[in-house]
Design an enzyme around this catalytic site. Structure first.
Site, mmCIF file in Angstrom:
data_model
loop_
_atom_site.group_PDB
_atom_site.id
_atom_site.type_symbol
_atom_site.label_atom_id
_atom_site.label_comp_id
_atom_site.label_asym_id
_atom_site.label_seq_id
_atom_site.Cartn_x
_atom_site.Cartn_y
_atom_site.Cartn_z
ATOM 1 N N ASP A 285 0.835 -1.293 -0.220
ATOM 2 C CA ASP A 285 -0.051 -0.157 0.009
ATOM 3 C C ASP A 285 1.161 1.490 -0.130
ATOM 4 O O ASP A 285 1.795 1.174 0.919
ATOM 5 C CB ASP A 285 -0.508 0.279 1.093
ATOM 6 C CG ASP A 285 -2.410 0.962 1.129
ATOM 7 O OD1 ASP A 285 -3.270 0.736 0.412
ATOM 8 O OD2 ASP A 285 -1.923 1.914 1.744
ATOM 9 N N ASN A 293 -2.795 13.263 -5.140
ATOM 10 C CA ASN A 293 -3.392 13.448 -4.780
ATOM 11 C C ASN A 293 -3.992 15.260 -4.753
ATOM 12 O O ASN A 293 -4.575 15.987 -5.262
ATOM 13 C CB ASN A 293 -4.395 12.616 -4.668
ATOM 14 C CG ASN A 293 -4.739 11.455 -5.890
ATOM 15 O OD1 ASN A 293 -4.250 11.733 -6.955
ATOM 16 N ND2 ASN A 293 -5.528 10.758 -5.619
ATOM 17 N N ASP A 302 -2.715 9.620 -11.271
ATOM 18 C CA ASP A 302 -2.317 8.475 -11.399
ATOM 19 C C ASP A 302 -0.919 8.117 -12.323
ATOM 20 O O ASP A 302 -0.716 6.636 -12.344
ATOM 21 C CB ASP A 302 -2.958 8.824 -12.913
ATOM 22 C CG ASP A 302 -4.663 9.283 -13.005
ATOM 23 O OD1 ASP A 302 -4.934 8.392 -12.052
ATOM 24 O OD2 ASP A 302 -5.332 9.598 -13.772
ATOM 25 N N ASP A 328 -3.903 2.479 -4.160
ATOM 26 C CA ASP A 328 -3.003 2.547 -4.517
ATOM 27 C C ASP A 328 -2.813 0.858 -3.557
ATOM 28 O O ASP A 328 -1.692 0.971 -3.277
ATOM 29 C CB ASP A 328 -2.498 3.675 -3.309
ATOM 30 C CG ASP A 328 -2.623 3.719 -2.602
ATOM 31 O OD1 ASP A 328 -4.372 2.967 -2.182
ATOM 32 O OD2 ASP A 328 -2.855 4.338 -1.457
#
Length: 404
Positions: A285, A293, A302, A328
């Site tokens: 993770d 973001n 992305d 993620d």
């Protein structure tokens, strides 16, 4: 056509052709046998009657003087000599007034009722009567009864030879028919085998071989053209199915296999006894994906996900299957490991790949890091237990990293 279809009790094409050949040949040969037999017997009957007429003339000439002078001894001697030569079965000589003078044999014999005798009576039903002339004056008559044993023997022999020749001709005709039918049956069998293989096994690449028979060749050509179209359709379907499967099992953003592919690969490992004790699951993770973001937008997020996927693929070198589970979260199936120390070394190597920061626009860069948890596959492991262990291990490591 032999063994490719389940028998339904119907006769085969080969059997139908054999029946047609046998019935045709049998009908033709029986008709020929009857025609030739009747024609031969009628011809023989006419010949036998003419022969008896000629014999009667010959005997009358031989007895002219003896009948004219009523020399009974001479008459009897002549009749005995001719009768012993099997020229006739009985003879009777009468004078001009119809009174018997001499007969041979002297004792009348009863007519036998054997098949030969019946044939004789049919061939020569009436005795032959011939007038005896002497110096142009009728002096008596000779009555001869035919001896048909030779004739019946000839008839039986002729019929036997005719029957034998017709049986031989029938066998030869059937053999020739079988030889020519073989090509017909083989052509139909070739077409049937291809049709059955296409229907049963979906082998649309099969083709019917060229056939020497025009109708079969046209059928084979049309069927091959149909198979061409079906093969093209099958290939399009396969490409479409492969594309759908790829879409269903791959993540469009990173190009990695997705969660569905991960479940499928994990179940495959767990159902293989040889792989169960030599695999481990890595659960990963991102540590700072939300920050990317929030600070730089979803496009940067992305790009970060694609960079993580790229570095994971670089680490696995296509040896270990790598998956994006969503957001993620990533997973990897490690093979050829059995103890924790091996997994720890691999995780350390993986960490080195995420030391270099990821460049952003305007010369900025951001560090990428992963929290990694793992679970060794045990003999009694299930997919749920592995995911639970790996997830707990990953969150434990994430807390440790935040506490530093």
């Amino acid at each position: 056509m032999s063994n490719i279809l389940i028998s339904s009790g119907r006769p085969t094409f080969r059997r139908i052709l054999q029946r047609i050949s046998i019935l045709s040949v049998a009908t033709a040969m029986i008709a020929c046998w009857l025609f030739l037999s009747i024609a031969s017997v009628l011809t023989l009957k006419q010949y036998a009657q003419q022969n008896m007429q000629l014999l009667g003339v010959t005997v009358s000439h031989s007895l002219e003087a003896a009948v004219a002078f009523r020399d009974v001894g001479e008459i009897h001697e002549t009749l005995t000599a001719l009768g012993r030569q099997q020229q006739f079965s009985s003879a009777l000589v009468r004078d001009s007034e119809g009174r018997p003078i001499a007969r041979w044999p002297t004792t009348p014999r009863p007519r036998p009722k054997t098949p030969d005798a019946l044939i004789q009576r049919w061939l020569l039903p009436d005795p032959v009567v011939q007038t005896v002339w002497y110096d142009g004056v009728p002096v008596g008559e000779v009555q001869l009864t035919a001896k048909g044993r030779l004739i019946t023997h000839f008839i039986w022999l002729s019929l036997a030879l005719l029957t034998g020749f017709l049986i031989l001709a029938s066998a030869l005709s059937l053999a020739i028919s079988h030889y020519f039918h073989r090509g017909l049956v083989q052509a139909l069998q070739n077409i049937t085998e291809v049709v059955h293989d296409v229907r049963q096994n979906r082998h649309f690449s099969r083709r019917v071989k060229p056939e020497p028979i025009e109708e079969f060749q046209r059928f084979a050509h049309d069927f091959n053209c149909l198979l061409d179209e079906m093969e093209q359709w099958q290939k399009q379907q396969q490409r479409h199915s492969a594309s759908l499967r790829k879409s269903a099992l791959h993540d469009p953003l990173t190009g990695l296999a997705n969660r569905a592919a991960f479940r499928e690969a994990l179940e495959k490992v767990l159902t293989d006894p040889l792989q169960r004790t030599h695999h481990a699951l890595l659960f990963m993770d991102s540590d700072n994906f939300k920050q990317i973001n929030d600070n730089w937008g979803h496009a940067a997020g992305d790009r970060a996900l694609r960079e993580i996927a790229s570095r994971l693929l670089r680490f696995s070198a296509r040896r270990y299957p790598t998956f994006r589970l969503g957001g993620d979260e990533f997973a990897m199936l490690i093979s050829d490991v059995t103890i924790d120390e091996q997994i720890q070394r691999l995780i350390s190597r993986l960490g080195y790949l995420f030391v270099p920061p990821m460049p952003l626009r305007n010369g900025e860069a951001i560090s990428l890091s992963l929290s990694v948890g793992y679970a060794l596959v045990e003999p009694d492991s299930t997919s749920e237990s592995l995911l639970e262990i790996a997830d707990s291990s990953m969150y434990h490591n994430k807390k440790l990293r935040r506490g530093r």
